[in-house]
Scaffold this motif. Structure first.
Motif, PDB file in Angstrom:
ATOM      1  N   HIS A  13     -88.480 -35.990  95.299  1.00  0.00           N
ATOM      2  CA  HIS A  13     -87.117 -35.817  95.814  1.00  0.00           C
ATOM      3  C   HIS A  13     -86.072 -36.255  94.795  1.00  0.00           C
ATOM      4  O   HIS A  13     -84.980 -35.698  94.745  1.00  0.00           O
ATOM      5  CB  HIS A  13     -86.920 -36.610  97.103  1.00  0.00           C
ATOM      6  N   GLN A  17     -83.042 -33.958  93.679  1.00  0.00           N
ATOM      7  CA  GLN A  17     -81.666 -34.436  93.773  1.00  0.00           C
ATOM      8  C   GLN A  17     -80.962 -34.307  92.420  1.00  0.00           C
ATOM      9  O   GLN A  17     -79.815 -33.885  92.350  1.00  0.00           O
ATOM     10  CB  GLN A  17     -81.646 -35.892  94.240  1.00  0.00           C
ATOM     11  N   MET A  18     -81.654 -34.649  91.337  1.00  0.00           N
ATOM     12  CA  MET A  18     -81.097 -34.503  89.998  1.00  0.00           C
ATOM     13  C   MET A  18     -80.715 -33.049  89.737  1.00  0.00           C
ATOM     14  O   MET A  18     -79.630 -32.755  89.233  1.00  0.00           O
ATOM     15  CB  MET A  18     -82.108 -34.966  88.947  1.00  0.00           C
ATOM     16  N   ASP A  20     -80.070 -30.683  91.977  1.00  0.00           N
ATOM     17  CA  ASP A  20     -78.976 -30.291  92.871  1.00  0.00           C
ATOM     18  C   ASP A  20     -77.645 -30.815  92.354  1.00  0.00           C
ATOM     19  O   ASP A  20     -76.656 -30.080  92.299  1.00  0.00           O
ATOM     20  CB  ASP A  20     -79.263 -30.800  94.278  1.00  0.00           C
ATOM     21  N   GLU A  21     -77.607 -32.074  91.934  1.00  0.00           N
ATOM     22  CA  GLU A  21     -76.371 -32.691  91.467  1.00  0.00           C
ATOM     23  C   GLU A  21     -75.883 -32.093  90.153  1.00  0.00           C
ATOM     24  O   GLU A  21     -74.688 -32.058  89.891  1.00  0.00           O
ATOM     25  CB  GLU A  21     -76.549 -34.195  91.324  1.00  0.00           C
ATOM     26  N   SER A  22     -76.808 -31.586  89.333  1.00  0.00           N
ATOM     27  CA  SER A  22     -76.409 -31.029  88.034  1.00  0.00           C
ATOM     28  C   SER A  22     -75.689 -29.697  88.189  1.00  0.00           C
ATOM     29  O   SER A  22     -74.845 -29.354  87.370  1.00  0.00           O
ATOM     30  CB  SER A  22     -77.632 -30.830  87.130  1.00  0.00           C
ATOM     31  N   GLY A  23     -76.050 -28.934  89.229  1.00  0.00           N
ATOM     32  CA  GLY A  23     -75.466 -27.609  89.410  1.00  0.00           C
ATOM     33  C   GLY A  23     -75.955 -26.595  88.387  1.00  0.00           C
ATOM     34  O   GLY A  23     -75.453 -25.471  88.333  1.00  0.00           O
ATOM     35  N   LYS A  38     -84.252 -38.127  81.873  1.00  0.00           N
ATOM     36  CA  LYS A  38     -83.785 -39.004  82.949  1.00  0.00           C
ATOM     37  C   LYS A  38     -84.806 -40.069  83.335  1.00  0.00           C
ATOM     38  O   LYS A  38     -84.452 -41.227  83.551  1.00  0.00           O
ATOM     39  CB  LYS A  38     -83.412 -38.185  84.181  1.00  0.00           C
ATOM     40  N   LYS A  76     -82.969 -22.754  90.304  1.00  0.00           N
ATOM     41  CA  LYS A  76     -82.387 -24.028  90.721  1.00  0.00           C
ATOM     42  C   LYS A  76     -83.083 -24.464  91.994  1.00  0.00           C
ATOM     43  O   LYS A  76     -83.855 -23.716  92.586  1.00  0.00           O
ATOM     44  CB  LYS A  76     -80.880 -23.920  90.904  1.00  0.00           C
ATOM     45  N   PRO A  79     -81.666 -26.275  98.307  1.00  0.00           N
ATOM     46  CA  PRO A  79     -81.513 -27.420  99.220  1.00  0.00           C
ATOM     47  C   PRO A  79     -82.088 -27.186 100.612  1.00  0.00           C
ATOM     48  O   PRO A  79     -82.513 -28.122 101.265  1.00  0.00           O
ATOM     49  CB  PRO A  79     -80.003 -27.639  99.284  1.00  0.00           C
TER      50      PRO A  79
END
Length: 85
Positions: A13, A17-18, A20-23, A38, A76, A79
């Motif tokens: 997860h 999340q990484m 998703d947050e990066s776009g 990371k 990508k 979500p």
């Protein structure tokens, strides 16, 4: 019997999340590079169905579980595919 990850492993997860947050969109190679940057190249990962995975193994497992949308070289995280636990 379900195999769970251990506490010293990073849950998948965190990778989702990484992403998703990066776009950003990723290829397998660029996602592997981002994970290694990371979390470190020696990091081990776990998901609900297994653990002790390398970053490459995690990417394959997440792809097999339908967590990504898009093309093979430009995908990508989806979500709506996140499990809720």
């Amino acid at each position: 019997m379900m195999t769970h990850y251990t506490t010293d492993e990073i849950h998948g997860h965190a990778v989702l999340q990484m992403m998703d947050e990066s776009g950003l969109t990723y290829s397998r190679e660029s996602l592997l590079a981002a994970i290694n940057e990371k979390f470190g190249e020696g990091a081990r990962f776990g998901i609900c169905s297994g653990g002790n995975m390398t970053a490459s193994e995690l990417i394959e497992a997440l792809a097999a579980k339908g967590k990504f949308v898009g093309e093979p070289d430009a995908f990508k995280f989806d979500p709506s595919a996140m499990c809720n636990h």
